[in-house]
Write a protein that holds these residues in place. Structure first.
Motif, short mmCIF file in Angstrom:
data_model
loop_
_atom_site.label_atom_id
_atom_site.label_comp_id
_atom_site.label_asym_id
_atom_site.label_seq_id
_atom_site.Cartn_x
_atom_site.Cartn_y
_atom_site.Cartn_z
N ILE A 1 0.84 -1.21 0.00
CA ILE A 1 0.00 0.00 0.00
C ILE A 1 0.88 1.27 0.00
O ILE A 1 0.53 2.29 -0.61
N LEU A 2 2.04 1.18 0.67
CA LEU A 2 2.95 2.34 0.66
C LEU A 2 3.66 2.45 -0.68
O LEU A 2 3.87 3.54 -1.21
N GLU A 3 4.02 1.28 -1.26
CA GLU A 3 4.65 1.31 -2.58
C GLU A 3 3.72 1.98 -3.61
O GLU A 3 4.16 2.79 -4.42
N GLU A 4 2.44 1.67 -3.52
CA GLU A 4 1.46 2.29 -4.44
C GLU A 4 1.49 3.81 -4.32
O GLU A 4 1.51 4.52 -5.32
N ARG A 5 1.51 4.30 -3.08
CA ARG A 5 1.53 5.76 -2.87
C ARG A 5 2.81 6.36 -3.42
O ARG A 5 2.82 7.43 -4.03
N GLN A 6 3.91 5.65 -3.19
CA GLN A 6 5.20 6.15 -3.68
C GLN A 6 5.20 6.20 -5.20
O GLN A 6 5.70 7.15 -5.79
N ARG A 7 4.63 5.18 -5.83
CA ARG A 7 4.61 5.15 -7.30
C ARG A 7 3.83 6.35 -7.84
O ARG A 7 4.21 6.96 -8.83
N ARG A 8 2.74 6.68 -7.16
CA ARG A 8 1.95 7.84 -7.60
C ARG A 8 2.75 9.12 -7.42
O ARG A 8 2.83 9.96 -8.30
#
Ligand SMILES: C[S@@+](CC[C@H](N)C(=O)[O-])C[C@H]1O[C@@H](n2cnc3c(N)ncnc32)[C@H](O)[C@@H]1O
Length: 345
Positions: free
Chosen positions: A125-132
């Motif tokens: 879930i944190l990786e997703e935010r970072q990708r955005r």
């Protein structure tokens, strides 16, 4: 009183009912990192004005910009290598990475071309935010679940203080037990053992994977082993009254025992390249930028920028609360310290 995520509370309770009192490190691991319900792993963690606490990163982009300048100096010291990697661990929403990459792209284009940015992120879930957050940088940024060999710099801000700790003092350990359905501390004698095993193991991993370069760890902690260590629990910018309130909804940290971190690093073949408080560290970097050695000065052109810098530097604000440790491996002897340690005492 105990409050928080009810599924998480149930789960901790049943573990203690079935297997007896557990270490605080285990409890902290569940509260922060249980795959579904943990404060970080569930994505509930919120940093900044609208969140639970501030960090250097949430103060504004100046912190990342100053660190970007330190990374650039490191890249030059290492002979402007082509496959230089900035490895960040504990990247939260990717804001620091963005501040660094935007500044490097603008101010140090040659370094930008040589650079790769790797985020170590165990939580999807944190990786997703970072990708955005880092969308604009395309394949400049890569993600890994755990460390892999690299040359360059390993960076973390407030990673070590978020690692699970045991509560040990004078041969006694406080375990988390139950009184009926209520969590309570239960004391029990303990053999001499490390209270911060998780942080020490993370140093082992960093040392094993760093082939050549530096480690820069920024955190709040102490050098005096006799100081009493306390756990901090924060939610909505307030210290939570009891350890067992807001379980899974609050951050839990413990100040870093720098001495044991340094000893472990040295045992792993890392050399101390500097240790100082954040005030002196950032002042050293600012002096380099201000001297125009790189023909680039830091944009401190607005009141907001000045306020940000003051928050980061002032001894009564973050300047003295935080310390910076730099470790080096296979970089040869230094005639001058890294620029951040120019004024180190
Ligand atoms: C206190 S927050 C700091 C976030 C950010 N560096 C900042 O300064 O705003 C600690 C972060 O470390 C992360 N973390 C803890 N253990 C980790 C590990 N083994 N690998 C990567 N990240 C980890 C947590 O998920 C959390 O995002």
């Amino acid at each position: 009183m105990q409050t928080g995520n009810s599924a998480l509370i149930q789960l901790i309770r049943s573990e203690i009912k079935n297997h007896g009192p557990q270490t605080f490190a285990w409890f902290m691991q569940q509260a922060l990192y249980h795959p579904e319900h943990g404060y970080y792993s569930s994505g509930r963690c919120a940093i900044g004005r609208k969140g639970d606490y501030f960090t250097n990163v949430s103060v504004g982009p100046r912190f990342g910009q100053l660190l970007a300048s330190q990374f650039s100096e490191i890249w030059e010291r290492l002979g402007k290598m082509n496959d230089f990697v900035i490895v960040e661990q504990g990247a939260h929403d990717g804001q620091f990475a963005r501040d660094v990459l935007e500044f490097v792209q603008k101010r140090f284009p040659e370094f930008f071309d040589a650079l790769g940015y790797r985020i170590i992120e165990p939580f999807p879930i944190l990786e997703e935010r970072q990708r955005r957050m880092l969308d604009a940088f395309g394949d400049k940024v890569e993600w890994r679940e755990s460390l892999e060999p690299f040359a360059g710099v390993h960076f973390s801000n407030e990673l070590l203080d978020a690692m699970p700790v045991r509560l040990i003092s004078d041969g006694t350990e406080k375990l988390v037990g139950l009184d009926g359905d209520k969590f309570v501390f239960v004391e029990q004698p303990v053999e001499k053992t490390k209270f911060n095993q998780a942080a020490l193991e993370s140093i082992d991993q960093i040392a094993a994977n760093l082939q050549r370069g530096y480690v820069i760890a920024i955190d709040y902690g102490f050098l005096d082993e006799k100081l009493e260590r306390t756990v901090q629990i924060r939610a909505r910018h307030r210290n939570v009254g009891s350890t067992f309130e807001q379980i899974g909804y609050a951050d839990i940290t413990m100040s870093v025992d720098w001495r044991s971190i340094v000893e472990r690093a040295q045992a792993n073949g890392l050399r101390v390249a500097g240790f100082t408080d954040q005030h002196h560290f950032l002042t050293g970097i600012i002096s380099l930028l201000a001297s125009g050695d790189r023909g680039q000065s830091l944009p401190i052109d607005s009141r907001k920028a000045k306020r940000e810098l003051q928050t980061l530097l002032h001894p009564e604000m973050l300047g003295r609360a935080f310390q910076v440790l730099a470790l080096a491996k296979n970089v040869g002897p230094e005639t001058n310290p890294l620029v951040g340690f120019k004024f180190a005492r």
